[in-house]
Design an enzyme around this catalytic site. Structure first.
Site, PDB file in Angstrom:
ATOM      1  N   LYS A  64       6.541  21.804  -9.198  1.00  0.00           N
ATOM      2  CA  LYS A  64       7.072  20.555  -9.738  1.00  0.00           C
ATOM      3  C   LYS A  64       8.188  20.755 -10.777  1.00  0.00           C
ATOM      4  CE  LYS A  64       7.033  16.215 -10.539  1.00  0.00           C
ATOM      5  NZ  LYS A  64       7.900  15.509  -9.614  1.00  0.00           N
ATOM      6  N   GLY A  65       9.215  19.942 -10.698  1.00  0.00           N
ATOM      7  CA  GLY A  65      10.312  19.966 -11.667  1.00  0.00           C
ATOM      8  C   GLY A  65       9.779  19.892 -13.087  1.00  0.00           C
ATOM      9  N   ALA A  89      11.394   7.542  -6.307  1.00  0.00           N
ATOM     10  CA  ALA A  89      12.068   7.458  -7.602  1.00  0.00           C
ATOM     11  C   ALA A  89      11.072   7.874  -8.672  1.00  0.00           C
ATOM     12  CB  ALA A  89      12.575   6.044  -7.846  1.00  0.00           C
ATOM     13  N   VAL A  90      10.413   9.016  -8.435  1.00  0.00           N
ATOM     14  CA  VAL A  90       9.387   9.478  -9.365  1.00  0.00           C
ATOM     15  C   VAL A  90      10.002   9.732 -10.738  1.00  0.00           C
ATOM     16  CG1 VAL A  90       7.797  11.384  -9.859  1.00  0.00           C
ATOM     17  CG2 VAL A  90       7.878  10.384  -7.569  1.00  0.00           C
ATOM     18  N   ASN A 118      10.850  24.877 -10.654  1.00  0.00           N
ATOM     19  CA  ASN A 118      12.026  24.026 -10.594  1.00  0.00           C
ATOM     20  C   ASN A 118      12.296  23.547 -12.024  1.00  0.00           C
ATOM     21  OD1 ASN A 118      13.142  21.080 -10.372  1.00  0.00           O
ATOM     22  ND2 ASN A 118      13.641  22.028  -8.414  1.00  0.00           N
ATOM     23  N   ASN A 146      17.466  22.596 -11.088  1.00  0.00           N
ATOM     24  CA  ASN A 146      17.625  21.305 -10.429  1.00  0.00           C
ATOM     25  C   ASN A 146      18.761  20.521 -11.075  1.00  0.00           C
ATOM     26  OD1 ASN A 146      17.338  18.822  -9.265  1.00  0.00           O
ATOM     27  ND2 ASN A 146      15.223  18.489  -9.915  1.00  0.00           N
ATOM     28  N   CYS A 149      18.706  15.976  -9.284  1.00  0.00           N
ATOM     29  CA  CYS A 149      17.721  14.893  -9.176  1.00  0.00           C
ATOM     30  C   CYS A 149      18.424  13.547  -9.299  1.00  0.00           C
ATOM     31  CB  CYS A 149      16.660  15.002 -10.270  1.00  0.00           C
ATOM     32  SG  CYS A 149      15.474  13.647 -10.160  1.00  0.00           S
ATOM     33  N   GLY A 262      15.285  19.889   3.793  1.00  0.00           N
ATOM     34  CA  GLY A 262      15.675  18.523   4.139  1.00  0.00           C
ATOM     35  C   GLY A 262      15.072  18.149   5.480  1.00  0.00           C
ATOM     36  N   THR A 285       8.685  16.636   2.261  1.00  0.00           N
ATOM     37  CA  THR A 285       7.958  15.422   2.615  1.00  0.00           C
ATOM     38  C   THR A 285       6.861  15.644   3.660  1.00  0.00           C
ATOM     39  OG1 THR A 285       9.915  14.170   2.048  1.00  0.00           O
ATOM     40  CG2 THR A 285       8.335  13.047   3.446  1.00  0.00           C
TER      41      THR A 285
END
Lengths: 320, 256
Positions: A64-65, A89-90, A118, A146, A149, A262, A285
């Site tokens: 996680k970022g 849009a977390v 990240n 990153n 974002c 992607g 995803t």
């Protein structure tokens, strides 16, 4: 590779006279046991998936970022389903780098795979602060910076859409971070190649692409956007052709290794990115739809190589 | 431990126009399931639907390795699920989330619409503890309370309908027995209903658990899409919920 798996493979090789396939690839000076990694923000800290898969089967996990301070992220609703994809849009909700180092890192540091963090921020100072702290962690061989974002007001994609800004933040982080530096690029630019070249020049060891595509969806019954932030990042199978194209363009323009992501949900998808020039791939995803998908992709790559009599996956990387 | 696995549909029951129930069997023993937990169902053959759909567990029969889902048809995903028949397989990730605490010796369970789904298994779990709950089910009309008789062996069942077609006329929070001296309240249903129930409970000092149903992607706490605001910041409804102590939710009881 765990022992049981090695045994199984050896047995199969003996019985069916199969080729022993090398799936191992290299990103800068890091050897991945296979090219399959998980994309930041879709795999938590890995722990969420331990009920479903043996995490040591993965080439890498990108957690996680992580930002300088704990962040709450954007208000709900921050997700909308779209055809063959989703918008999110977390907004970088995370525990912050200090809590990460103190509480999360000890829990995950012994997972037998390569763990990357990240790294995100709103200012060059914040990126450097986070990178410096992660630099101290022995079992984290690299970071993914990153600069892409789309869901934060300050920083994030702002750094990744301008070659000079991108180079500036990479140069600054390069000063304080001594291990493998992967820079994650945004597709929301006129020329992703220009950004990739700029960060390569500034000292990046690798680039990963693509982050999400900026998108928007409107609930026509309620006559308002689905997301609290109006716009968000599009991911999922719908973005894959855009991502493959950009990976191919960048892989032909830079010398450093490219990590492709992607919309990857199958081994065939992963192979498209590898053939387009990616040395490794990230699954995002698709983890939400099937938490075992990463291991299925590893097995699918092995199966593909068997069928095509390829004994080293590196032989097909960048063939297009 | 969470699982991802195929179930076979052994029974499909249409419950009026808007609801149906699927009973699913697995060849193996089911893991322990808490009342209030849910499943993430894969929706196949539907172009508009990519993500799984979170659906609460309506009933569990461990001796038969079955669980039952009560589904309200609301969109493309649930419409596609409604086309499934007995013998079809359904892929589930389960059991997910954090269920009800089963506290109290005189609990009230309040459900509205599709929110009655988790209350059947909840009532059964209370019975297993030797507690017979009061179960108050509400809907606009009788038809919109899709399951009624199944609750009756497990507690005192009361009804509220806005048109008076079943039980007392009005909202659940206007029912004459809503105000009895319960020592615990569990509620699941439309947000305005849960807020009204929660406000009453807090005012009377009765512990109250609410089951939220935010939109989700992963269901396992990875994507952070389904968050709700709590006194400790954003929490995933899928992982830390869907059942929350109402006093832990920030701004939930405000009238908005």
């Amino acid at each position: 590779m765990n022992r049981a798996h090695t045994k199984k493979v050896t047995l199969l090789v003996l019985i069916f006279n199969l080729t022993v396939v090398n799936l191992s690839t290299k990103i800068h000076n890091i050897t991945l046991k296979n090219p399959v990694m998980t994309a930041s923000g879709t795999f938590g800290y890995g722990e969420e998936f331990a009920d479903f898969i043996d995490l040591s089967r993965l080439g890498g996990i990108i957690v996680k970022g992580t930002t300088g301070e704990r962040r709450q992220g954007n208000p709900y609703p921050r997700m909308a389903e779209t055809p063959s994809g989703m918008l999110n849009a977390v907004g970088l909700q995370n525990v912050g780098v200090e809590t990460f180092c103190r509480e999360v890192y000890p829990r995950i540091k012994d997972i037998d795979t390569k763990i990357f963090v990240n790294v995100s921020g709103s200012s060059i100072e914040e990126y450097c602060h986070v990178a410096e702290m992660i630099d101290e962690l022995d079992n984290i061989p690299g970071i993914e910076l990153n600069i892409s974002c789309p869901n934060v007001k300050k920083g994030g994609m702002g750094f990744g859409t301008n070659p000079d800004m991108a180079a500036q933040v990479v140069r600054a982080v390069r000063q304080v971070y001594h291990k493998t530096l992967i820079v994650k690029l945004t597709p929301n630019v006129t020329s992703v190649v220009d950004i990739a070249k700029a960060v390569e020049q500034a000292g990046a060891d690798s680039v990963s692409l693509i982050n999400t595509l900026l998108g928007m969806a409107i609930d026509v019954e309620r006559q308002r956007p689905y997301l609290s932030t109006i716009t968000g990042g599009l991911s999922g199978p719908c973005v894959k052709p855009v991502a493959v194209r950009m990976v191919w363009q960048v892989a032909h323009a830079v010398q450093i290794p490219v990590v492709g992501l992607g919309g990857i949900s199958t081994a065939a998808d992963a192979l498209e990115f590898l053939m387009a020039g990616a040395k490794a791939i990230e699954v995002g995803t698709a983890n939400f739809l099937d938490p075992t998908v990463t291991v299925k992709i590893v097995e699918g790559l092995e199966d593909y190589c068997q069928r095509h009599h390829i004994d080293d996956i590196n032989d097909i990387i960048g063939i297009i | 431990m969470k699982h991802i696995t195929d179930f076979t549909i052994v029974c499909r029951e249409q419950l009026g126009k808007h609801y149906f129930a699927l009973t699913l069997r697995h060849p193996d023993l089911l893991p322990p399931i808490a009342a209030g937990q849910f499943v993430e169902v894969e929706v196949r053959n539907c172009r508009e639907v990519m993500l799984r759909r979170p659906i609460s567990i309506h009933d569990v029969d461990s001796s038969a390795n079955t669980l039952t889902l009560l589904v309200q048809i609301v969109g493309n995903g649930t419409r596609q699920l409604a086309t499934l028949n007995e013998g079809d397989t359904l892929n589930l990730i389960y059991p997910l989330g954090h269920g009800f605490s089963l506290l109290g010796n005189n609990p009230l369970l309040v459900g509205g619409g599709a929110g009655i789904a988790p209350l059947l298994y909840l009532a059964k779990c209370y019975n297993d503890r030797g507690v017979r709950p009061t179960i108050l089910l509400g809907g606009r009309t009788k038809e919109l309370i899709p399951v009624r008789e199944a609750f009756e062996p497990y507690g005192k069942v009361l009804y509220s309908t806005e048109d008076g077609s079943l039980g007392e006329k009005g909202l659940v929070t206007q029912h004459s027995l809503f105000f009895a001296p319960y020592d615990h309240i569990c509620t699941c249903g439309p947000t305005p209903m849960m807020k009204a129930v929660g406000r009453y409970a807090v005012e009377k000092g009765i512990p109250c658990e609410v089951s939220l149903e935010n939109m989700m992607a992963c269901g396992i706490g990875a994507c952070l899409c389904c968050v709700t605001d709590t006194v400790d910041g954003h929490k995933c409804v899928c992982k830390e919920g869907p059942v929350f102590d109402v006093t832990k939710l920030a701004d939930f009881l405000e009238n908005k």
